[in-house]
Design a protein around this motif. Structure first.
Motif, PDB file in Angstrom:
ATOM      1  N   THR A  14     -26.172  64.143  17.473  1.00 31.28           N
ATOM      2  CA  THR A  14     -26.038  62.929  18.588  1.00 31.28           C
ATOM      3  C   THR A  14     -24.457  63.295  18.203  1.00 31.28           C
ATOM      4  N   ASP A  37     -33.221  62.400  21.124  1.00 30.14           N
ATOM      5  CA  ASP A  37     -33.680  62.947  19.536  1.00 30.14           C
ATOM      6  C   ASP A  37     -34.844  61.995  18.951  1.00 30.14           C
ATOM      7  N   ASN A  39     -33.947  60.213  16.255  1.00 29.29           N
ATOM      8  CA  ASN A  39     -33.424  58.798  15.025  1.00 29.29           C
ATOM      9  C   ASN A  39     -32.545  58.494  17.068  1.00 29.29           C
ATOM     10  N   ASP A 162     -29.937  65.392  24.062  1.00 27.95           N
ATOM     11  CA  ASP A 162     -29.556  64.760  22.586  1.00 27.95           C
ATOM     12  C   ASP A 162     -30.821  64.914  22.217  1.00 27.95           C
TER      13      ASP A 162
HETATM   14 MG   LIG Z   1     -29.094  61.875  16.034  1.00 28.08          MG
END
Ligand SMILES: [Mg+2]
Ligand SMILES: Nc1ncnc2c1ncn2[C@@H]1O[C@H](COP(=O)(O)OP(=O)(O)O)[C@@H](O)[C@H]1O
Length: 326
Positions: A14, A37, A39, A162
């Motif tokens: 990220t 992603d 997260n 990402d």
């Molecule tokens: Mg990440």
């Protein structure tokens, strides 16, 4: 150009995605940034505060709209209901472009102001346990995959994703959707083992995979990565005080990023642009068909009650010159 940042959790996917997006924006290039992603932190890494990040629309919640728009007047897709994440475009499908306005961006993208210009940010939305299986009908990343499979992007325009290096991206073919994949690896055995696994999957699909070493401190780290990764090692990034300041909510102007890290970002940019020369739209289209047929056989046909192979338009090749239907 389509670019993925993948790697182990915590490696810096990220962080490096966001730095690369900032770098591209500073050159004035049009950019779509996508957070796929597990997260979801790309918004924060691009400087959004908690409330702004929480207010981002989730692509996963707009799947019906995305499918309905992309299907257009494709006669092989009489209804969006039987479209799965791998359903490929064909004659009559609507395609997406980086610079245009369209209902998918209206619903799913938000502008983020950066030094040098605004980028579009799209996010899959938070993942649940059900999203992490291999054969997910309602997969969050499915929305991203559909968009990538309907995207005609040119040189000098960028889509940065990402992304989690999970089983979902391997099963669906998502990992083959990029001009270049940057595997972010810390100089550790774990970091390198994700690289080996990715390389193994990528081998038969002509995936351009380059390693970006992160949190590299000194010669021993560098030697380790060189030994383990060899020629795939593109650049390394060290600890960044700029990143740390950003994480404290006090982002300095982007031009104050450390010189060595700025150089690394320029090297990534150069590698991306060089990948343009290896583009092969015919292969790109063949691969989406390959993975669609595989997903159709393994779960899609059963789930929809239809033969999803019939969705494939055998004469269609995606490419920059394909014109949009009237
Ligand atoms: Mg990440
Ligand atoms: N080069 C770097 N310099 C300073 N901090 C970094 C650097 N790379 C990553 N970090 C920090 O490490 C943590 C994990 O990075 P992150 O980008 O969130 O990893 P990932 O997305 O791969 O899970 C974050 O707190 C991030 O700020």
């Amino acid at each position: 150009m389509k670019i993925a940042f993948v790697g182990k959790g915590g490696s810096g996917k990220t962080t490096l995605s966001s730095l690369f997006v900032r770098h591209l924006a500073a050159t004035g290039a049009p950019v779509v940034a996508i957070d796929a992603d597990i997260n979801q932190h790309l918004g924060a890494a691009l400087g959004l505060d908690e409330a702004e990040a929480a207010a981002l629309p989730a692509m996963g919640e707009h799947l019906p709209l995305i499918k309905e728009y992309l299907r257009g007047s494709n006669p092989r897709l009489p209804s969006a209901d039987t479209m799965i994440k791998t359903t490929p475009p064909g004659e009559g499908s609507r395609l997406l472009r980086v610079r245009e306005d369209n209902p998918v961006y209206d619903a799913c993208a938000r502008p983020v102001e950066l030094d040098g210009g605004a980028v579009r940010l799209m996010v899959t939305g938070p993942f649940t346990d059900a999203d992490l299986g291999v054969a997910c009908y309602h997969s969050k990343t499915g929305a991203v995959e559909l968009c990538l499979n309907h995207l005609v992007d040119g040189r000098d325009e960028y889509v940065v994703v990402d992304m989690t290096a999970g089983s979902d991206s391997f099963a669906s073919g998502m990992f083959t959707r990029f001009d270049i994949t940057f595997l972010v690896a810390e100089p550790t055995r774990k970091g390198v083992s994700v690289y080996r696994q990715y390389k193994e999957y990528a081998r038969d699909f002509g995936v351009t995979l380059r390693v970006v070493g992160n949190k590299v401190q000194g010669q021993d780290d560098l030697d380790f990565l060189r030994d383990e990764v060899g020629e795939d090692l593109l650049v390394t990034v060290g600890h960044s005080d700029w990143v740390r300041a950003m994480e404290k909510g006090r982002p300095p102007r982007f031009e104050l990023l450390e010189e060595a890290n700025g150089r690394a970002l320029r090297a990534l940019h150069k590698a991306v642009d060089a990948a343009y020369e290896r583009r092969d739209w015919a292969r790109y289209t063949e691969q989406m068909v390959h993975f669609h047929l595989r997903n159709a056989r393994s779960w899609g046909n059963e789930r929809t009650g239809e033969d999803l192979a019939a969705q494939v338009d055998p004469d269609f090749v995606l490419g920059e010159e394909v014109t949009a239907p009237a």
